[in-house]
Motif scaffolding. Structure first.
Motif, PDB file in Angstrom:
ATOM      1  N   ALA A  49       0.857  -1.193   0.000  1.00  0.00           N
ATOM      2  CA  ALA A  49       0.000   0.000   0.000  1.00  0.00           C
ATOM      3  C   ALA A  49       0.884   1.230   0.000  1.00  0.00           C
ATOM      4  CB  ALA A  49      -0.909   0.021   1.226  1.00  0.00           C
ATOM      5  N   THR A  57      -4.754   6.825  -1.955  1.00  0.00           N
ATOM      6  CA  THR A  57      -4.107   5.584  -1.551  1.00  0.00           C
ATOM      7  C   THR A  57      -4.233   4.526  -2.633  1.00  0.00           C
ATOM      8  OG1 THR A  57      -6.126   4.837  -0.451  1.00  0.00           O
ATOM      9  CG2 THR A  57      -4.506   6.007   0.896  1.00  0.00           C
ATOM     10  N   ARG A  58      -3.340   3.563  -2.553  1.00  0.00           N
ATOM     11  CA  ARG A  58      -3.369   2.427  -3.462  1.00  0.00           C
ATOM     12  C   ARG A  58      -3.017   1.194  -2.663  1.00  0.00           C
ATOM     13  NH1 ARG A  58       0.832   1.413  -8.513  1.00  0.00           N
ATOM     14  NH2 ARG A  58       0.083  -0.656  -9.089  1.00  0.00           N
ATOM     15  N   TYR A  59      -3.739   0.087  -2.922  1.00  0.00           N
ATOM     16  CA  TYR A  59      -3.518  -1.165  -2.208  1.00  0.00           C
ATOM     17  C   TYR A  59      -3.337  -2.306  -3.197  1.00  0.00           C
ATOM     18  CZ  TYR A  59      -5.360   1.229   1.935  1.00  0.00           C
ATOM     19  OH  TYR A  59      -5.572   2.098   2.980  1.00  0.00           O
ATOM     20  N   ASP A  61      -4.304  -5.888  -4.447  1.00  0.00           N
ATOM     21  CA  ASP A  61      -5.611  -6.554  -4.409  1.00  0.00           C
ATOM     22  C   ASP A  61      -5.709  -7.536  -3.239  1.00  0.00           C
ATOM     23  OD1 ASP A  61      -6.029  -6.792  -8.031  1.00  0.00           O
ATOM     24  OD2 ASP A  61      -6.469  -5.172  -6.618  1.00  0.00           O
ATOM     25  N   SER A  62      -4.602  -8.162  -2.906  1.00  0.00           N
ATOM     26  CA  SER A  62      -4.616  -9.201  -1.877  1.00  0.00           C
ATOM     27  C   SER A  62      -4.865  -8.657  -0.475  1.00  0.00           C
ATOM     28  CB  SER A  62      -3.296  -9.975  -1.898  1.00  0.00           C
ATOM     29  OG  SER A  62      -2.203  -9.105  -1.670  1.00  0.00           O
ATOM     30  N   VAL A  63      -4.720  -7.350  -0.285  1.00  0.00           N
ATOM     31  CA  VAL A  63      -4.886  -6.793   1.064  1.00  0.00           C
ATOM     32  C   VAL A  63      -6.073  -5.833   1.159  1.00  0.00           C
ATOM     33  CG1 VAL A  63      -2.396  -7.009   1.424  1.00  0.00           C
ATOM     34  CG2 VAL A  63      -3.370  -4.771   0.805  1.00  0.00           C
ATOM     35  N   LYS A  64      -6.728  -5.566   0.048  1.00  0.00           N
ATOM     36  CA  LYS A  64      -7.873  -4.639   0.067  1.00  0.00           C
ATOM     37  C   LYS A  64      -8.942  -5.134   1.033  1.00  0.00           C
ATOM     38  CE  LYS A  64      -7.420  -2.682  -4.571  1.00  0.00           C
ATOM     39  NZ  LYS A  64      -7.981  -2.636  -5.946  1.00  0.00           N
ATOM     40  N   GLY A  65      -9.444  -4.214   1.835  1.00  0.00           N
ATOM     41  CA  GLY A  65     -10.471  -4.555   2.810  1.00  0.00           C
ATOM     42  C   GLY A  65      -9.928  -5.076   4.119  1.00  0.00           C
ATOM     43  N   ARG A  66      -8.630  -5.363   4.161  1.00  0.00           N
ATOM     44  CA  ARG A  66      -8.013  -5.874   5.393  1.00  0.00           C
ATOM     45  C   ARG A  66      -6.956  -4.919   5.952  1.00  0.00           C
ATOM     46  NH1 ARG A  66      -4.993 -10.346   5.244  1.00  0.00           N
ATOM     47  NH2 ARG A  66      -4.352 -10.098   3.070  1.00  0.00           N
ATOM     48  N   THR A  68      -5.131  -1.016   6.098  1.00  0.00           N
ATOM     49  CA  THR A  68      -5.405   0.412   5.937  1.00  0.00           C
ATOM     50  C   THR A  68      -4.119   1.195   6.160  1.00  0.00           C
ATOM     51  OG1 THR A  68      -7.664   0.124   6.755  1.00  0.00           O
ATOM     52  CG2 THR A  68      -6.785   2.366   6.695  1.00  0.00           C
TER      53      THR A  68
END
Length: 119
Positions: A49, A57-59, A61-66, A68
């Motif tokens: 991220a 911000t940019r994340y 895909d494997s950590v999106k929603g988990r 911040t």
């Protein structure tokens, strides 16, 4: 020179949480982006991220929603709150700073902090 000091890594069970911190110090700089990369054994370093100077911000895909990412511009410090950790999140996490200089960018790396997710 700019130094990045990371903290907050460790061992956690699957489903647990950790919070990483990265503080920048040294000479003054103009931040372009600050964020986190990780490298698991036998794999390439990958972006986790980052947060740009404007706040976007940019994340991965494997950590999106988990995960911040957030920052404290006054210090300056960037944080990574990691929730619902999975074994595949196990890696060395590196803080990264991109600064704006005349003619381009300079990049700095922290020394890395180990995150291990295991029961």
């Amino acid at each position: 020179q700019v130094q990045l000091v990371e903290s907050g890594g460790g061992l956690v069970q699957p489903g647990g949480s950790l919070r990483l911190s990265c503080a920048a110090s040294g000479r003054s700089f103009i931040m372009y982006a600050m964020g986190w990369y990780r490298q698991a054994p036998g794999k390439q370093r990958e972006l986790v991220a980052h947060i740009l100077v404007g706040g976007s911000t940019r994340y991965a895909d494997s950590v999106k929603g988990r995960f911040t990412i957030s920052r404290d511009n006054a210090k300056p410090t960037v944080f990574l709150q990691m929730n619902n950790l999975k074994p595949e999140d196990t890696a060395v996490y590196y803080c990264n700073l991109l600064t704006t200089v005349v003619g381009g960018r300079l990049e700095y790396w922290g020394q890395g902090t180990q995150v291990t997710v295991s029961s």
